[in-house]
Design a protein around this motif. Structure first.
Motif, PDB file in Angstrom:
ATOM      1  N   ASP A  72       0.920  -1.267  -0.002  1.00  0.00           N
ATOM      2  CA  ASP A  72      -0.004   0.039   0.129  1.00  0.00           C
ATOM      3  C   ASP A  72       1.044   1.183  -0.138  1.00  0.00           C
ATOM      4  O   ASP A  72       0.359   2.390  -0.007  1.00  0.00           O
ATOM      5  N   ARG A  73       2.142   1.179  -0.013  1.00  0.00           N
ATOM      6  CA  ARG A  73       2.932   2.535   0.074  1.00  0.00           C
ATOM      7  C   ARG A  73       3.510   2.286  -1.492  1.00  0.00           C
ATOM      8  O   ARG A  73       4.515   3.125  -1.696  1.00  0.00           O
ATOM      9  N   GLY A  74       3.167   1.430  -2.271  1.00  0.00           N
ATOM     10  CA  GLY A  74       3.790   1.281  -3.731  1.00  0.00           C
ATOM     11  C   GLY A  74       5.260   0.509  -3.652  1.00  0.00           C
ATOM     12  O   GLY A  74       5.939   0.660  -4.739  1.00  0.00           O
ATOM     13  N   VAL A  75       5.580   0.100  -2.658  1.00  0.00           N
ATOM     14  CA  VAL A  75       6.660  -0.591  -2.633  1.00  0.00           C
ATOM     15  C   VAL A  75       6.788  -2.207  -3.178  1.00  0.00           C
ATOM     16  O   VAL A  75       5.986  -2.638  -2.868  1.00  0.00           O
ATOM     17  N   PRO A  76       7.554  -2.314  -4.157  1.00  0.00           N
ATOM     18  CA  PRO A  76       7.384  -3.705  -4.828  1.00  0.00           C
ATOM     19  C   PRO A  76       8.155  -4.787  -3.946  1.00  0.00           C
ATOM     20  O   PRO A  76       9.221  -4.367  -3.339  1.00  0.00           O
ATOM     21  N   ARG A 747      12.151  -4.644  12.465  1.00  0.00           N
ATOM     22  CA  ARG A 747      11.105  -3.675  12.379  1.00  0.00           C
ATOM     23  C   ARG A 747      11.831  -2.503  11.688  1.00  0.00           C
ATOM     24  O   ARG A 747      12.771  -2.129  12.029  1.00  0.00           O
ATOM     25  N   ALA A 748      11.071  -1.757  10.735  1.00  0.00           N
ATOM     26  CA  ALA A 748      11.999  -0.661  10.198  1.00  0.00           C
ATOM     27  C   ALA A 748      10.843   0.496   9.833  1.00  0.00           C
ATOM     28  O   ALA A 748       9.678   0.187   9.696  1.00  0.00           O
ATOM     29  N   TRP A 749      11.485   1.577   9.633  1.00  0.00           N
ATOM     30  CA  TRP A 749      10.808   2.819   9.498  1.00  0.00           C
ATOM     31  C   TRP A 749      11.438   3.602   8.334  1.00  0.00           C
ATOM     32  O   TRP A 749      12.669   3.730   8.563  1.00  0.00           O
ATOM     33  N   GLY A 750      10.737   4.331   7.318  1.00  0.00           N
ATOM     34  CA  GLY A 750      11.565   4.996   6.419  1.00  0.00           C
ATOM     35  C   GLY A 750      10.659   5.805   5.715  1.00  0.00           C
ATOM     36  O   GLY A 750       9.508   6.010   5.531  1.00  0.00           O
ATOM     37  N   THR A 751      11.245   6.742   5.048  1.00  0.00           N
ATOM     38  CA  THR A 751      10.613   7.616   4.150  1.00  0.00           C
ATOM     39  C   THR A 751      11.537   8.438   3.121  1.00  0.00           C
ATOM     40  O   THR A 751      12.857   8.555   3.394  1.00  0.00           O
ATOM     41  N   THR A 779       5.754   3.011   8.567  1.00  0.00           N
ATOM     42  CA  THR A 779       6.315   1.769   8.940  1.00  0.00           C
ATOM     43  C   THR A 779       6.468   1.112   7.481  1.00  0.00           C
ATOM     44  O   THR A 779       5.691   0.879   6.639  1.00  0.00           O
ATOM     45  N   LEU A 780       7.677   0.170   7.516  1.00  0.00           N
ATOM     46  CA  LEU A 780       8.080  -0.535   6.586  1.00  0.00           C
ATOM     47  C   LEU A 780       7.490  -1.867   6.510  1.00  0.00           C
ATOM     48  O   LEU A 780       7.526  -2.557   7.566  1.00  0.00           O
TER      49      LEU A 780
END
Lengths: 803, 113
Positions: A72-76, A747-751, A779-780
């Protein structure tokens, strides 16, 4: 003429005009027929803007079908059976989202932008080719072909990109091609090397020797050595020196002397203090839940689309890596797997030397002198082509055995630069991505060469490490690389490279954390060996260390907060000096400015109304103090801080006036002028116009610098030399922010600023910008399998083998 | 307008849309010219129908919101309000169709005479 005849004539003329407008480009207006065609032209871009629920594609030589789930964040999330299949799929999905970026970046590295954008890009292409970057790429590619494993990944990636290009539907053609009236070019494996070279240029090209020469011409060698020193006067090195606190090596600066050497006016300029990257890692015993934490935020030029593309690759029993890649490169650069996380900052080491050469002809040299004998120059003739394949210009490029030869300030100089010599190493990051421990990761990256990076790495078992990794040349004599070298003797040539064990490095330090922010990597008292000079002022490093030292129970949330911390050790050091001097002023201006600064908490928050005055005062102070350097390079603010400790230094004197000024007089003059200028441009101090976010903005330009496709004037927090630094133009900033917690489950977070899609019509073009501006991270999602992603899948792509 | 004319107009519209979809923008003047040549219908019908056909093709992507964003960004790129470009697009098709149909009609009339 009858009305009917007149009507027919009108129709004939109109049809002719519309057909001409429809078929031919008129100045900047593309041929309107194709452009406006709703099925094939620019409007079709809207149809390709959003991810379809499902799609299928073919890629040559896939060993097994590959499934790509977009979350849902567009990450493949690429699920492949082999690494090469995963790389092919990576090329395919990157091309699908960032096709124009792929081409323009590769063409920039190849010095072929004119072929896409026309003759106005000729100066930039000429510069790229004269630096020897495309020439080096060709040599590297030839070398890589001799070791097939080296080009395997490049070929696989190219196959993926071209599989997408070969089956482009009208809606898949990026907007930019419609605007330019061009078609996408196929991707060549060598393009990845052009791209890497371009990154090498961005991160390792420097002009320390030219800066030093220019300063010496103005104030003498001794002063130049002190103003642009080999060692930073403030030591908070990357490799901890055991002192547990910064050290201020503030010695007296030698006074300005008589100029020595030839003036190289404006030969090189670089902005220090304004940009820079950060990373840090914390051992479990310093964290709240006893898990290893790692944070990284590389600061680069901000563009739309972003330089980064976020991706997750899963290959059973081989690879499970998440992070960001640069479109065009077949690997994840910054990221993590289930056991290890890593991030980089630029080492800022000096890996480039210029040699003053003796040539046989001052206008068209063909030979150069070494050890009393003439050697032939390697000469190549390069053509520059326009979009219509016409030849726009031809250049003669010359090379000595050291590198490209060019005229700098009237002197022929050749450049030796690791970026031109070191091979492309796609295998290293792929191997490192599969590491299960810090030790394995570091082993995999041991041969990494260019651009040198401060590589921080942490693992689930609680180990952390940092190493300034790259190819560092060993120079003869005093080893310094910040001076022009004599090209007429081979004794000036590099002797080899630093051995790995000499690299600045630290593992599991007593202090429980490690951090880097582009500062001098190693304390010269521990290793005096020359690694570079004129280092970034270490203000960010001071602040990060200050924050981490004070935090014995770090959490992912505090890590995220630190990445946008508005505190400023630079302001902490200079403001008291301004206030003390200003309060003693006879004039009301400096007194008032001093009181205004005294009431500031020295934090570059959005709402603060004093940072504008402080920055104006710092600019005035620098200009007035370094007046002896004229329009030449200015020393970093760390040198200004060093000078602050010496109230009677000759540098404080304004050499245009008869009286001899001392420190406090200049501080007062700077304060008075800053207040006057700020009031004149922004009004009285109590007004809203003094707010920081009214004055300092991020400006994220589209790759073609079209304002309507850019995000401009974005109010931000942070200023010069804060942990989240911002430059005057606002074009640099945190290009990717990541925090990783390595526990039983990662656990990871990013932008990053922008979005996954390069399509300006897409909802994924700018969707990440609001949270980036807030300083909050997403949240990734890191699924182990397709089923783990259930409920969060936006789109599914199935790739199968095609001819 | 009689039912027959409406149907003819509808068929022409489908022809314009399908022609553009499969053949590109030149389908508009070609079909309009043939239409003018073969019928006695007023050329403005061809213009109106071509503009409508392109409008329908544009609206096919309206739902995702992408078209709205594209209109805004393209307008900014060319320093005009976004809707101006939509208008130019529709007028371009309408102008091509009207002019081609008018010429077709004139040649048809000349041949019939």
């Amino acid at each position: 003429m009858t009305r009917r005849s007149a009507g027919n004539l009108t129709a004939l003329v109109l049809l002719a005009v519309l057909l001409i407008l429809g078929r031919f480009r008129l100045g900047p207006v593309p041929p309107l027929g194709h452009f406006l065609d709703p099925a094939h032209g620019v409007w079709a871009v809207a149809a390709g803007a959003e991810l379809p629920d499902s799609a299928a594609g073919g890629v040559p030589n896939l060993s097994e079908p590959v499934r790509v789930l977009f979350d849902d964040r567009g990450v493949p999330h690429i699920f492949a059976q082999t690494r090469l299949d995963a790389i092919r799929a990576l090329g395919y999905v990157v091309a699908r989202d960032r096709l124009f970026q792929l081409e323009i970046q590769a063409k920039a590295g190849a010095g072929r932008l004119t072929e896409l954008l026309g003759p106005r890009l000729l100066p930039l292409d000429r510069e790229t080719r004269r630096l020897g970057l495309p020439d080096a790429a060709e040599l590297k590619f030839e070398a890589a072909k001799r070791a097939p494993a080296g080009v395997e990944a490049l070929n696989a990636y190219a196959a993926g990109v071209n599989a997408w290009i070969d089956h482009l539907r009208p809606s898949d053609v990026p907007l930019e091609y419609h605007l330019l009236g061009r078609r996408p070019a196929r991707w060549r494996p060598i393009d990845a090397i052009h791209l890497t070279n371009r990154m090498g240029y961005t991160l390792s090209f420097n002009g320390d020797d030219l800066t030093h020469e220019e300063a010496a011409a103005a104030v003498g060698r001794a002063a130049a050595d002190a103003l642009f020193p080999v060692n930073s006067p403030i030591q908070e090195p990357i490799q901890p020196n055991g002192s547990g606190a910064p050290r201020f090596d503030f010695t007296r600066l030698p006074p300005p002397g008589r100029g020595e050497g030839d003036l190289l006016s404006g030969a090189f300029r670089e902005e220090s203090d304004a940009i820079g990257s950060n990373n840090w890692a914390v051992m479990p015993w310093r964290t709240a839940n006893h898990r290893t934490l790692l944070a990284g935020d590389p600061h680069l030029q901000l563009t739309l689309p972003s330089i980064w593309y976020e991706v997750h690759i899963v290959v059973p029993d081989s690879l499970d890596v998440y992070g960001v890649t640069i479109p065009g490169l077949p690997f994840i650069i910054l990221g993590f797997n289930r056991d290890v996380a890593w991030s980089f900052t630029n080492t800022e080491s000096d890996v480039l030397d210029r040699y003053v050469e003796t040539v046989d002809d001052s206008t068209r040299p063909e030979r150069y002198l070494v050890d009393g004998a003439w050697r032939p120059l390697r000469i190549r003739f390069d053509n520059y082509y326009g979009p219509d394949k016409s030849v726009l210009a031809t250049d003669t490029l010359r090379f000595t055995h050291r590198g490209p030869l060019s005229l700098v300030g009237g002197r022929w100089m050749s450049t030796r630069w690791t970026a031109l010599e070191s091979p492309m190493q796609p295998g290293l990051l792929l191997e490192a991505a599969a590491a299960a421990s810090v030790a394995e990761w570091q082993r995999a990256m041991a041969r990494y060469a260019v651009p040198a990076q401060n590589m921080i790495v942490a693992d689930r078992d609680g180990h952390i490490a940092i190493r300034s990794t790259g190819r560092f040349p060993i120079r003869p004599g005093d080893g310094r690389g910040d001076l022009l070298r004599d090209g007429s003797t081979s004794a000036a040539d590099w002797l080899g490279d630093w051995p790995l064990e000499s690299y600045p490095a630290a593992n599991d330090p007593k202090q429980g954390y490690l951090a880097s922010a582009n500062q001098q990597p190693i304390d010269p008292r521990i290793s005096p060996r020359y690694l570079g000079s004129n280092w970034y002022a270490p203000w960010r490093a001071l602040r990060i260390n200050q924050l981490l030292r004070a935090d014995s129970a770090a959490t992912p949330e505090t890590m995220m907060r630190y990445q946008t911390d508005p505190g400023s050790p630079r302001a902490d050091l200079f403001v008291p000096a301004f206030v003390a001097a200003g309060r003693k002023a006879d004039d009301p201006g400096p007194r008032k400015a001093a009181e205004l600064l005294a009431g500031w908490d020295r934090r570059y928050t959005r709402e603060n109304t004093r940072a504008v005055l402080f920055e104006a005062a710092m600019d005035e102070l620098s200009r007035r103090t370094w007046d002896e350097l004229g329009a030449g390079p200015r020393p970093s603010s760390a040198i200004l801080a060093q000078l602050l400790a010496d109230s009677s230094s000759a540098w404080w004197d304004d050499h245009w006036t008869t009286p001899v000024e001392r420190r406090d007089a200049i501080l007062r003059a700077a304060l008075g002028a800053a207040l006057s200028k700020t009031v004149s441009s922004l009004g009285e101090p109590d007004g809203e116009r003094w707010r920081w976010d009214r004055n300092r903005h991020a400006n994220i330009y589209h790759l073609l610098r079209i304002p309507a496709l850019s995000a401009l004037g974005l109010p931000i927090e942070g200023g010069i030399s804060t942990v989240n630094p911002s430059s005057g133009g606002g074009e640099e900033g945190a290009s990717w922010r990541m925090v990783v917690e390595l526990g039983p489950e990662v656990r990871a977070w990013g932008t990053y600023p922008g979005g996954q899609s390069g399509n300006p019509a897409s909802s994924r073009y700018l969707d990440r910008l609001p949270r980036w501006l807030e300083g909050t991270l997403d949240t990734l999602r890191v699924p182990r399998s397709e089923t783990d992603l259930r409920g969060h899948v936006r789109s599914v792509l199935t790739l199968e083998s095609a001819r | 307008m009689r039912l027959g004319s409406v149907m003819k107009g509808g068929i022409l519209g489908i022809g314009f849309a399908a022609g553009t979809w499969f053949g590109g923008w030149l389908a508009i003047p070609i079909l309009a010219f043939l239409w003018g040549l073969a019928t006695k219908a007023a050329p403005f019908v061809a213009g109106l129908t071509a503009g409508t056909a392109w409008g329908v093709l544009l609206l096919m992507d309206w739902g995702s919101g992408a078209l709205g964003r594209l209109v805004g960004r393209l307008g900014g790129t060319f320093h005009v309000p976004g809707f101006t470009l939509v208008l130019v697009t529709l007028l371009f098709a309408a102008g091509l169709a009207w002019a081609a149909a008018r010429l077709g009609s004139a040649i048809g009339a000349w041949r019939r005479n």
